[in-house]
Design an enzyme around this catalytic site. Structure first.
Site, PDB file in Angstrom:
ATOM      1  N   GLU A   1       0.819  -1.196   0.000  1.00 33.95           N
ATOM      2  CA  GLU A   1       0.000   0.000   0.000  1.00 33.95           C
ATOM      3  C   GLU A   1       0.865   1.263   0.000  1.00 33.95           C
ATOM      4  OE1 GLU A   1      -4.185   0.645   2.170  1.00 33.95           O
ATOM      5  OE2 GLU A   1      -2.436   0.656   3.473  1.00 33.95           O
TER       6      GLU A   1
ATOM      7  N   GLN B   1       0.979   3.299  18.714  1.00 33.90           N
ATOM      8  CA  GLN B   1       1.176   2.040  17.999  1.00 33.90           C
ATOM      9  C   GLN B   1       2.644   1.878  17.569  1.00 33.90           C
ATOM     10  OE1 GLN B   1       0.271   1.733  13.820  1.00 33.90           O
ATOM     11  NE2 GLN B   1      -1.442   0.358  14.291  1.00 33.90           N
TER      12      GLN B   1
ATOM     13  N   LEU C   1      -8.862  -5.376  14.184  1.00 33.39           N
ATOM     14  CA  LEU C   1      -8.090  -6.115  15.170  1.00 33.39           C
ATOM     15  C   LEU C   1      -7.047  -7.003  14.488  1.00 33.39           C
ATOM     16  CD1 LEU C   1      -7.893  -6.382  18.194  1.00 33.39           C
ATOM     17  CD2 LEU C   1      -9.539  -8.279  18.126  1.00 33.39           C
ATOM     18  N   ALA C   2      -7.413  -7.572  13.339  1.00 30.00           N
ATOM     19  CA  ALA C   2      -6.488  -8.435  12.586  1.00 30.00           C
ATOM     20  C   ALA C   2      -5.191  -7.692  12.320  1.00 30.00           C
ATOM     21  CB  ALA C   2      -7.135  -8.873  11.271  1.00 30.00           C
ATOM     22  N   ASP C   3      -5.339  -6.453  11.877  1.00 29.06           N
ATOM     23  CA  ASP C   3      -4.195  -5.631  11.554  1.00 29.06           C
ATOM     24  C   ASP C   3      -3.288  -5.406  12.759  1.00 29.06           C
ATOM     25  OD1 ASP C   3      -3.193  -4.503   9.284  1.00 29.06           O
ATOM     26  OD2 ASP C   3      -3.859  -2.474   9.837  1.00 29.06           O
ATOM     27  N   GLN C   4      -3.912  -5.165  13.914  1.00 29.35           N
ATOM     28  CA  GLN C   4      -3.149  -4.820  15.117  1.00 29.35           C
ATOM     29  C   GLN C   4      -2.536  -6.048  15.784  1.00 29.35           C
ATOM     30  OE1 GLN C   4      -2.679  -1.664  16.082  1.00 29.35           O
ATOM     31  NE2 GLN C   4      -3.913  -0.949  14.355  1.00 29.35           N
TER      32      GLN C   4
ATOM     33  N   HIS D   1      -3.261  -3.798   3.288  1.00 32.48           N
ATOM     34  CA  HIS D   1      -2.636  -3.189   4.441  1.00 32.48           C
ATOM     35  C   HIS D   1      -2.048  -4.259   5.362  1.00 32.48           C
ATOM     36  CE1 HIS D   1      -2.758  -0.517   8.081  1.00 32.48           C
ATOM     37  NE2 HIS D   1      -2.424   0.367   7.157  1.00 32.48           N
TER      38      HIS D   1
END
Lengths: 542, 337
Positions: free
Chosen positions: B10, B100, B281-284, B305
């Protein structure tokens, strides 16, 4: 690394654009807050120029910037402006500020914000940036297109970049055109004269202060004064007429009245009110040639008229106003006249802020040839017939004219007279060697005799003033000199007589003697009507 | 020294943030080129610069190329320090993204830390504070890490100026598996508003009731302290062991019904998918699971992403992600290499 860590901005607090109270202030574009909200522009230091009475607004803007941009240090600079629209004051204060802040372009990447502040302030900031007093680039911000967001747009303009060359070129072009106008399109070659014209082209449009033209008689003072008038008129800096008078011709009793006007009955023979030349020049340009010849009383009155823009006509108890650009001409050393006590020191100080010394023809002899061509052109245009030299004749004339034997005592006036004579004699439109030989003899004889009489301006000026009593300036300016003389005489005659018919009888007396019947009144009425005048109007305005 | 291509996947700020975080954790220096290449205004933006400077502070790093518009950055951490930090960020940047960035490092430090954050708390294109509180922190806790959160002021675009605090306890990592939902989904909505008319929140609440059949007591409306105006709709979806949070932000020119409607759309999509872990949540979860060197979850189709994020993580840590379709959903698993 110091420089890359963000910009320093100098910006005026936007007393209207930055305004906003309560939560609504977050719903519209505020330029100084917005500068600090862009994701692609980091402001390290924000210097807000502020007037004390806007302290409250400053506090709010500073607080809001601190919220939206913790990276930014906001500094307040009080700029006390009596009149934020006064160019001189604003420039002065900002100039001083540029000194006080003493930016080092090595340390700080400085941006000068152009979007807030009065237009005068914006112009001054531009000028100070262009001249590197602020070693900065310009920052321009704008509201968001389509009102989508509140942050808007920004743009950095680097005045050093080449794309501004074109802009600079256009300015240069305009200066060139102005210089060409001042030189009447003559491609002069004399370096000193060209330098003088360059300076004059910069001074004349930029200043309303008096200009003093020094130089020998015939050097072209009057001509140049007229050109300065044309230049200022072209740039819309003057609306009034060009009025010219030679002070040597108005010495004595009539001088005061000619210049400053008089009230009817102010002295014997003052039958009517008279406006005077200074009044006639209102909004325009007054060229006072041979100013050293002005009497002491007139000098005092002129000084007052320059300083106060008002003066007292003879016999009047009421001052009149007139605002004009003065150009003074002199062939004398006015400093010497001051020392001898014949010229006021304070008046000299007032008129010689800008002094230009015009060289005589002998001192710029390399300009003789282009001026010769100019005079030929002028003559040709005037009489509507081309006149030119044969090659031999031209060479011979130039040889003589540029030799040390050619004194050119009357300078360009002599050259003008010489060319006029040559052209008039050149019946075939071709000036031959023979005519040149004769002209050389004539010129040498003239210069031997020494001394020249000045042309008379008074009659011409009187005619114009009379016509201004019955017609507007624009109308008078549109009438040929040829017709003005006649019309002025007709007006005088109308005023002498009690009726149209009586005036007609005097004016057309010769025709009347030849023919049995003629309608003089009708002829006069028709003549006046051509200028939009009638007898009643002309006589009543006396 | 690791070399990264900033235009991969991305090509946004996520590559940079993940690289900064894991560089601090591993002590690996890196150099990244072509940052946001091909964009209208390429290179680092202010929010990225804030992240770089925050990471440099935590890791005592030497940085080259930290300037607006820079497309090349070199980052060399010298030593990770637990401690008390404060990071302030302009309105357009999100404080949650700054946290983050430094969180993996502080979770790996030799002692507890606190981070005080000032700026936007509910920004577009960033997880809202409530996500950290209700979705992310509880999962971290189950993985053996401590993240305590308290908010003092909300910060909305454009004024920003929110204030909150994170208390971080270093982790004793334990891998977890989040593969199925337990029980019926529990839906709870929270609508926050500051300095705007109260009918906005009322209309959003009506929309949620109509679309998601929420009862009045399942919706909380809070007027919150904030320097500027703002509004956010947040919906928690409790799936037993794990909670996902979807949200929408009010903005000028957008109807309250549309703000709540979009939240409802996203919630319905997630409810239909029948997986315990949503997109956000998947991303984090990728970084904590990689730090725990194991674990798996079931989620919806991973975004570009998420895939890009996994690629960057694999360059810093000795792990490998496996992403495969599994009975109408996706199973993402991380294993040590």
């Amino acid at each position: 690394m110091a420089k890359s860590a963000g910009h320093t901005v100098v910006s005026f607090l936007g007393v209207s654009l930055d305004r906003g109270a309560g939560r609504e202030r977050w719903e519209h574009w505020r330029p100084n807050v917005s500068i600090c909200q862009h994701e692609d522009l980091l402001i390290k230091r924000m210097i807000l120029l502020c007037e004390r009475r806007y302290s409250k607004l400053y506090d709010q803007i500073a607080a809001d910037i601190a919220t939206v941009s913790p990276e930014t240090v906001v500094e307040r600079r009080d700029v006390a402006l009596r009149d934020p629209w006064d160019f001189e004051e604003v420039f002065d204060k900002l100039f001083q500020l540029s000194r006080d802040l003493a930016f080092d372009p090595e340390d700080e990447d400085l941006l000068v914000h152009m979007t807030t502040g009065t237009h005068v302030a914006q112009i001054c900031l531009f000028l100070l940036t262009e001249t590197r007093h602020f070693p900065a680039r310009l920052l321009q911000t704008g509201p968001p297109p389509g009102n989508q967001d509140i942050v808007g747009t920004w743009q950095i303009i680097d005045l050093d970049l080449s794309r501004f060359d074109r802009l600079a070129q256009r300015f240069a072009q305009e200066h060139q055109q102005g210089e060409s106008l001042l030189k009447s399109g003559i491609a002069t070659r004399n370096a000193a004269f060209n330098e003088l014209i360059t300076q004059m082209e910069r001074v004349a449009p930029a200043s309303t202060a008096p200009i003093l033209l020094m130089g020998p008689t015939g050097a072209g003072k009057s001509h140049l004064a007229r050109r300065i008038y044309d230049l200022k008129k072209q740039r819309h800096q003057l609306v009034g007429p060009f009025i010219e008078v030679n002070c040597a011709t108005i010495r004595g009793d009539s001088a005061h009245s000619t210049l400053f006007g008089h009230k009817r009955g102010a002295f014997t023979g003052a039958l009517q009110d008279r406006a005077g030349l200074l009044r006639a020049a209102n909004g325009g340009l007054l060229f006072l040639d041979e100013i050293g010849e002005l009497g002491a009383d007139e000098q005092a009155m002129l000084l007052r008229a320059l300083e106060e823009k008002r003066f007292l006509p003879l016999g009047s108890d009421k001052e009149v106003e007139s605002d004009f650009q003065l150009i003074a001409g002199t062939n004398r050393d006015l400093g010497g006249a001051v020392a001898r006590g014949t010229f006021r020191e304070d008046l000299l100080a007032r008129i010689n802020l800008w002094t230009f010394r015009l060289p005589g023809l002998r001192d710029r002899i390399e300009d003789l040839e282009p001026n010769l061509d100019y005079e030929l052109e002028r003559y040709s245009a005037k009489v509507g017939r081309r006149v030119h030299f044969s090659a031999e004749a031209r060479r011979r004339y130039l040889d003589f004219a540029t030799s040390s034997g050619a004194l050119w005592r009357g300078n360009f006036r002599d050259l003008n007279g010489s060319v006029t004579r040559l052209c008039t004699l050149a019946a075939s439109g071709r000036i031959t060697e023979e005519e040149v030989r004769g002209e050389i003899v004539r010129l040498e004889a003239d210069w031997l005799r020494d001394g020249h009489g000045a042309p008379e301006h008074v009659a011409m000026v009187d005619d114009d003033l009379l016509l201004l009593e019955v017609l507007s300036e624009e109308v008078v300016a549109g009438i040929d000199r040829f017709d003005r003389v006649q019309l002025a005489e007709v007006v005088r005659c109308c005023r002498r007589h009690r009726s149209l018919s009586a005036a007609g009888r005097e004016l057309f007396a010769a025709s009347r003697a030849k023919r049995a019947t003629t309608n003089d009144a009708d002829r006069l009425r028709k003549y006046l009507a051509r200028f939009g005048l009638d007898y009643e109007g002309v006589a009543a305005s006396r | 020294m690791l070399f990264l291509d900033g235009s991969m996947g991305e090509g946004g700020g996520q590559v940079l943030r993940t690289a900064l975080g894991l560089s601090l954790v591993t002590g690996t220096a890196f150099s990244i080129e072509k940052i946001r290449a091909g964009r209208e205004k390429p290179g680092l933006k202010r929010q990225h610069l804030t992240a770089v400077l925050a990471a440099a502070e935590v890791g005592d790093a030497a940085v080259e190329g930290a300037a607006i518009g820079s497309q090349r950055l070199t980052f060399k951490p010298k030593g990770l320090r637990a401690g008390d930090y404060r990071f302030a960020i302009g309105s357009a940047g999100s404080t949650t993204l700054v946290l983050q960035t430094v969180l993996p490092a502080l979770l790996s430090a030799n002692g507890p830390s606190t981070v005080e954050l000032v700026g936007g708390t509910h920004n577009p294109l960033a997880p809202p504070f409530d996500f950290l509180q209700h979705a992310f922190a509880p999962v971290l806790h189950r993985m053996g890490a401590g993240l305590g959160l308290e908010i003092h002021k909300h910060g909305f675009y454009p004024a920003g100026g929110g204030q909150w605090r994170a208390t971080i306890t270093p982790a004793a990592w334990q891998p977890i598996e989040l593969l199925t939902r337990l029980g019926e989904p529990q839906l709870r909505a929270r609508i926050v508003s500051a300095k705007i008319p109260s009918h906005v929140a009322q209309r959003e609440a009506s929309m949620l009731r109509a679309r998601l059949k929420l009862r009045a007591d399942e919706i909380t409306i809070d007027e919150v302290a904030s320097p500027g105006p703002g509004n956010a709709v947040m919906l928690r979806l409790g799936f037993g062991e794990v909670t996902e949070l979807v949200s929408g932000l009010g903005d000028r020119g957008i109807r309250a019904e549309d703000v709540a409607g979009n939240v409802a759309n996203e919630a319905e999509e997630l409810l239909t998918a029948n997986v315990p872990v949503g997109e956000h949540l998947a991303d984090q979860l990728l970084i904590p699971m990689a730090l725990a060197r194991g674990g798996a979850f079931r989620t919806m189709t991973p975004s570009l992403h998420t895939r890009t994020n996994a690629q960057v993580i694999e360059q810093f840590l000795p792990v490998q992600f496996a992403m495969r379709e599994d009975a109408g959903a996706w199973r993402i698993e991380v294993q040590s290499r």
